[in-house]
Design an enzyme around this catalytic site. Structure first.
Site, short mmCIF file in Angstrom:
data_model
loop_
_atom_site.label_atom_id
_atom_site.label_comp_id
_atom_site.label_asym_id
_atom_site.label_seq_id
_atom_site.Cartn_x
_atom_site.Cartn_y
_atom_site.Cartn_z
N LYS A 151 0.85 -1.20 0.00
CA LYS A 151 0.00 0.00 0.00
C LYS A 151 0.88 1.24 0.00
O LYS A 151 2.05 1.19 0.40
CB LYS A 151 -0.94 0.02 1.21
CG LYS A 151 -0.27 0.11 2.60
CD LYS A 151 0.12 1.51 3.05
CE LYS A 151 0.89 1.53 4.36
NZ LYS A 151 1.76 2.66 4.57
N ALA B 32 10.75 -2.92 4.96
CA ALA B 32 10.88 -1.72 5.82
C ALA B 32 10.89 -0.45 5.00
O ALA B 32 11.78 0.38 5.10
CB ALA B 32 12.14 -1.81 6.70
N GLY C 101 7.84 1.49 4.31
CA GLY C 101 6.64 2.33 4.43
C GLY C 101 5.55 1.87 3.48
O GLY C 101 4.63 2.61 3.16
N GLY D 109 4.52 -3.97 3.63
CA GLY D 109 4.80 -5.33 3.13
C GLY D 109 4.62 -6.37 4.22
O GLY D 109 3.92 -7.37 4.03
N SER E 119 2.96 -6.06 7.05
CA SER E 119 1.56 -6.06 7.48
C SER E 119 0.72 -6.89 6.52
O SER E 119 -0.16 -7.65 6.95
CB SER E 119 1.01 -4.63 7.50
OG SER E 119 1.71 -3.84 8.43
N ASP F 264 -1.70 -1.18 10.31
CA ASP F 264 -1.99 -1.23 8.87
C ASP F 264 -2.61 -2.56 8.44
O ASP F 264 -3.05 -2.70 7.29
CB ASP F 264 -0.70 -1.09 8.05
CG ASP F 264 -0.02 0.23 8.24
OD1 ASP F 264 -0.67 1.17 8.72
OD2 ASP F 264 1.17 0.33 7.89
#
Ligand code: C5P
Length: 323
Positions: free
Chosen positions: A11, A101, A103, A106, A108, A141
């Site tokens: 996302k 890592a 943002g 991935g 989540s 998330d």
């Protein structure tokens, strides 16, 4: 037990407003999540000896209990001990395509994929709401990752208002391979520097949520979802990520990359989540390719990676199954 392979998409945040503090130590947010086509593949199958195993070859991904995919399986085994015992453990294999890592949620998404995969494999028949409640125990998330698409989120990020799906929007993603930003550091630094701006009361926080929900970005996205392509050029001044205020000054490399992409992309560029990945929006695949090529030649650094992808309406989806 059946074995399931699931796509677990990344996302981006098109909007991330830090509204205030929460009693649980997290931050109250108003954020717009958008799934993109870049996805990991998560294989979930019955394990050996009633244990949970996670395997991922990608650098920086833990193969132990700290992996969100592992934690998702542990949570499911706690909640559904009979199914866990009956099917004899869980083996998870993650094929990483989403930068780690970054943002981009991935990890989540991988956690969400394990929840969905075990629901299917164990024949539990959980509703999307039930899956999202479990997901909220794993991270802020994760509930969004279950259903994906386009959504406005409040609370820690787990209270979701789905929006009509936006498609036909492309993006260039860029990330320095060796650069990482700690999410807790970003939020703590934000609190230390900008805490004075926080909405202090529940009423003041609710007012900010309402303003975001009925705000111009959400209206433009809805116009876009309804087929009004003019909504695309309206997005640029409406993109917002409060975490840029702390991450960019601390990481001049990310600031330079963001500024370059913002100059190259007619639709604008921004950092996603707590970074360090930066995205530039594009109205076509060819425009995205052009932006990528121009950025590569302006910053010819082998540490800098690019992807061209597009908005997606998909959350976690099984791609095949075997008995
Ligand atoms: O929920 P998640 O594990 O993704 O959050 C990682 C960290 O980011 C938290 O430990 C917290 O420091 C920070 N965070 C926050 N407020 C949020 C989401 C995350 O302060 N709404």
């Amino acid at each position: 037990m059946k074995s399931y392979s699931l796509r677990s998409p990344a996302k981006i945040n098109l909007y991330l407003e830090i509204v205030g503090d929460r009693p649980d130590g997290f931050h109250e947010l108003a954020t717009v999540f958008q799934s993109i086509d870049l996805a990991d593949l998560v294989h979930v199958r019955s394990g050996m000896q009633g244990v949970i195993q996670v395997e991922c070859a990608a650098e920086g991904v833990p193969n132990d209990a700290s992996n969100l995919a592992y934690r998702a399986a542990a949570l499911m085994s706690e909640r559904f001990p009979e199914a866990f015992a009956k099917f004899g453990g869980v083996a998870i294999e993650i094929e990483k395509r989403i930068p780690v890592a970054a943002g981009l949620a991935g990890g989540s998404g991988n956690g969400a994929a394990v929840l969905v995969g075990l629901d299917l494999a164990w024949g539990l028949g959980l509703t999307q709401g039930e899956l999202q409640e479990l997901a909220a125990e794993l991270g802020s998330d994760v509930p969004f990752c279950v259903g994906g698409g386009t959504a406005l989120a409040t609370g820690r990020g787990e209270v979701l208002d789905p929006l009509a799906g936006v498609d036909q929007v492309w993006l260039v993603l860029a990330k320095y391979r060796s650069l990482g930003v700690s999410t807790p550091w970003a939020y703590q630094t934000y609190r230390a520097q900008f805490g004075a701006e926080y909405a202090r009361t529940p009423e003041a926080q609710a007012a900010r949520h309402t303003a975001a929900k009925s705000g111009p970005l959400v209206r433009s996205l809805q116009a876009l979802a309804a087929g009004d392509r003019a909504g695309l050029s309206a997005l640029r001044p409406l993109l917002r990520n409060d975490l840029e205020r702390v991450v960019l000054p601390a990481h001049p490399q990310i600031a330079q990359l963001r500024d370059l992409l913002d100059r190259l992309a007619p639709l604008g560029a921004m950092m996603s989540g707590s970074g360090p990945s930066v995205f530039a929006l594009a109205e076509s695949a060819s425009q995205a390719q052009e932006i990528q090529a121009a950025a590569r030649s302006a910053l010819p650094d082998p540490d800098l990676e690019f992807w061209v992808t597009q908005f997606s309406a998909a959350g976690i989806r099984p791609v095949n199954q075997s008995v």
